[in-house]
Write an enzyme that holds these catalytic residues in place. Structure first.
Site, PDB file in Angstrom:
ATOM      1  N   ASP A   1      -0.462   6.297   2.765  1.00  0.00           N
ATOM      2  CA  ASP A   1       0.583   6.391   3.777  1.00  0.00           C
ATOM      3  C   ASP A   1       1.288   7.739   3.665  1.00  0.00           C
ATOM      4  O   ASP A   1       1.832   8.073   2.612  1.00  0.00           O
ATOM      5  CB  ASP A   1       1.592   5.248   3.600  1.00  0.00           C
ATOM      6  CG  ASP A   1       2.422   5.031   4.850  1.00  0.00           C
ATOM      7  OD1 ASP A   1       2.038   5.525   5.920  1.00  0.00           O
ATOM      8  OD2 ASP A   1       3.467   4.372   4.749  1.00  0.00           O
TER       9      ASP A   1
ATOM     10  N   ASP B   1       4.079  -0.735   8.874  1.00  0.00           N
ATOM     11  CA  ASP B   1       4.212  -0.694   7.418  1.00  0.00           C
ATOM     12  C   ASP B   1       5.522  -1.389   7.040  1.00  0.00           C
ATOM     13  O   ASP B   1       6.527  -0.745   6.737  1.00  0.00           O
ATOM     14  CB  ASP B   1       4.194   0.768   6.963  1.00  0.00           C
ATOM     15  CG  ASP B   1       4.193   0.891   5.453  1.00  0.00           C
ATOM     16  OD1 ASP B   1       3.662  -0.009   4.790  1.00  0.00           O
ATOM     17  OD2 ASP B   1       4.737   1.890   4.944  1.00  0.00           O
TER      18      ASP B   1
ATOM     19  N   LYS C   1       6.953  -2.323  -0.394  1.00  0.00           N
ATOM     20  CA  LYS C   1       6.025  -1.940   0.670  1.00  0.00           C
ATOM     21  C   LYS C   1       4.739  -2.770   0.671  1.00  0.00           C
ATOM     22  O   LYS C   1       4.128  -2.944   1.721  1.00  0.00           O
ATOM     23  CB  LYS C   1       5.609  -0.468   0.483  1.00  0.00           C
ATOM     24  CG  LYS C   1       6.731   0.530   0.669  1.00  0.00           C
ATOM     25  CD  LYS C   1       6.960   0.779   2.134  1.00  0.00           C
ATOM     26  CE  LYS C   1       7.838   2.013   2.321  1.00  0.00           C
ATOM     27  NZ  LYS C   1       8.017   2.309   3.744  1.00  0.00           N
TER      28      LYS C   1
ATOM     29  N   GLU D   1      16.700   3.470  10.580  1.00  0.00           N
ATOM     30  CA  GLU D   1      17.234   4.588  11.364  1.00  0.00           C
ATOM     31  C   GLU D   1      17.928   4.110  12.640  1.00  0.00           C
ATOM     32  O   GLU D   1      18.984   4.619  13.002  1.00  0.00           O
ATOM     33  CB  GLU D   1      16.094   5.538  11.749  1.00  0.00           C
ATOM     34  CG  GLU D   1      15.410   6.206  10.579  1.00  0.00           C
ATOM     35  CD  GLU D   1      14.069   6.775  10.982  1.00  0.00           C
ATOM     36  OE1 GLU D   1      13.057   6.049  10.871  1.00  0.00           O
ATOM     37  OE2 GLU D   1      14.039   7.935  11.434  1.00  0.00           O
TER      38      GLU D   1
HETATM   39 CA    CA Z   1       5.414   3.987   5.790  1.00  0.00          CA
END
Ligand code: CA
Length: 426
Positions: free
Chosen positions: A126, A233, A253, A364
């Site tokens: 990634d 992801d 993750k 974000e």
């Molecule tokens: Ca990512």
């Protein structure tokens, strides 16, 4: 010229899958549970193993549960196969069009198929190639003055992800349990993540790849890219925040990453090549090519809570915003001799655009929890709640047609009860 292409299979103008696309995927049906390779045309899947069996295709790649062998075959085979399929599906070609027995077997309505991962994906990397995303995250963590790390404009930053937990679109996503430090101070706690997030990405699957020790130059990199899929992801920000220093993402993750099932090829994307952003400073020579190109791919994130009938679009962005392009990513990945194998997945990293409604993650969009986003059901989101469904989609807009990716979808399920994870240790 491309917009004149027409199939005998009816395709709506806003379909992601006209004759100009012809992506590859792996599917099965209730009648024939053997997973095999197909392409998509309108609302149908065309069984490529059946076409091989009927000798309409001279290849022997598609009666398998993954596209790896076809990916390994290389660009000349990909292009020849695509041209043959465009010919066979054309309104003017009778071979398949008039063979009603074969059509009944090989052309399957999409609501009767189960899609699988498109390949056996051995490795997953990634990247972190959106400058807007890196600046946003850096701003929240280190302040605006130090938003970008010193290395960021010199190399495409990445980490090795986990291939075993890649799942195809539609697979439910269980909220992960983990260790975190509430309030970023004091003793850690164990429990369900309270900061489950999505990341809008696009990934590419590797074609022939390289032998160990044998780098792929940036000028040759495109020959090793088979095609693209949407990638979500999924990320547990609270687990990630506590664990990531000094070695980077791990359990925050690797619990799940969702892929869209249809791999859109470079040939299909060719009409949508555009200039990438100016790179300043100029990259080192092994990352430099004559043209810094990328693709104009419109991307959207849609979110539906359990109380909503239809999803709401929460972000619109574009693949072209990425600072590092795919050839640079691939050249950088192999410059030390690291080998890539057919079917490996290299994902872009979160794709954020320049304005707040073009950001690619809730971290974000809700700016670290300080600006909750409103949903049409009257609720607000800082992070995902149980029952939320996240749908990533994307397409290239041609003249009267679209080359699209379909969707990468996942619904959030409640975490397992903590007691289930306890046991006698002996
Ligand atoms: Ca990512």
């Amino acid at each position: 010229m491309a917009e004149k292409l027409r199939s005998f299979v009816e395709v709506q103008e806003d379909s992601h899958f006209p004759l100009q696309n012809l992506p590859y995927g792996v599917f099965s049906t209730a009648e024939e549970p053997r997973a095999r390779c197909g392409t998509r045309i309108g609302d149908f899947v065309l069984d490529l193993a059946a076409l091989e069996e009927a000798s309409l295709l001279a290849t022997r790649y598609f009666d398998r549960p993954g596209l790896n062998a076809f990916m390994a075959a290389g660009q000349a085979v990909w292009t020849a196969t695509r041209q043959r399929l465009q010919h066979l599906l054309s309104a003017e070609t009778p071979d398949l069009r008039d063979d009603t027995a074969l059509l009944a077997r090989a052309l399957v309505p999409v609501d009767r198929v189960t899609m699988h991962l498109p390949a056996q994906i051995g490795d997953y990397t990634d990247f972190y190639s959106s400058r807007y995303h890196a600046e946003n995250v850096g701003h929240m963590v280190r302040g605006a003055a130090n938003a970008l790390m010193p290395n960021w404009r010199h190399l495409p930053v990445a980490y090795h992800g986990r291939a075993s937990s890649l799942v195809v679109s539609g697979t439910p996503i269980r909220r992960p349990l983990g260790q975190m430090q509430p309030g970023d101070a004091g003793a850690p706690v164990f429990g369900p993540s309270q900061a489950l997030d999505f990341e809008l990405e696009l990934g590419f699957l590797v074609g022939p790849g390289n032998e160990l020790g044998d780098p792929i130059p940036v000028s040759q990199a495109y020959r090793h890219i088979f095609g693209f899929v949407l990638v979500n992801d999924w990320s547990a920000r609270d687990i990630q925040r506590w664990e990531y220093r000094p070695l980077g993402p791990f359990l925050g993750k690797n619990f799940a990453t969702t892929l869209s099932p249809w791999v859109v090829t470079l040939d299909a994307l060719e009409p949508f090549i555009c200039n990438g952003p100016v790179q300043d400073p100029e990259p080192l020579s092994y990352l430099r090519s004559k043209n810094h190109w990328t693709y104009d791919i419109q991307l959207e994130i849609r979110l539906r809570s359990a109380a909503m009938d239809t999803p709401a679009t929460v972000s619109r962005t574009n693949f072209r915003h990425l600072y590092w392009n795919v050839c640079q990513q691939l050249a950088h990945h192999t410059v030390n001799g690291c080998n890539l194998r057919p079917g490996d997945l290299l994902a872009s990293g979160t794709i954020s655009g320049p304005v707040p409604d073009s950001y690619g993650s809730l971290l974000e969009l809700a700016w670290g929890g300080s600006r909750p986003i409103a949903l049409p059901d009257g609720s607000q989101r800082v992070y995902l709640e149980d029952g939320d469904t996240v749908i990533l989609t994307g397409w290239c807009q041609g003249n009267g047609y679209r080359v699209g990716f379909g969707e990468a979808r996942g619904a959030v399920q409640a975490a397992r009860p903590i007691t289930e994870t306890m046991g006698e240790m002996r």
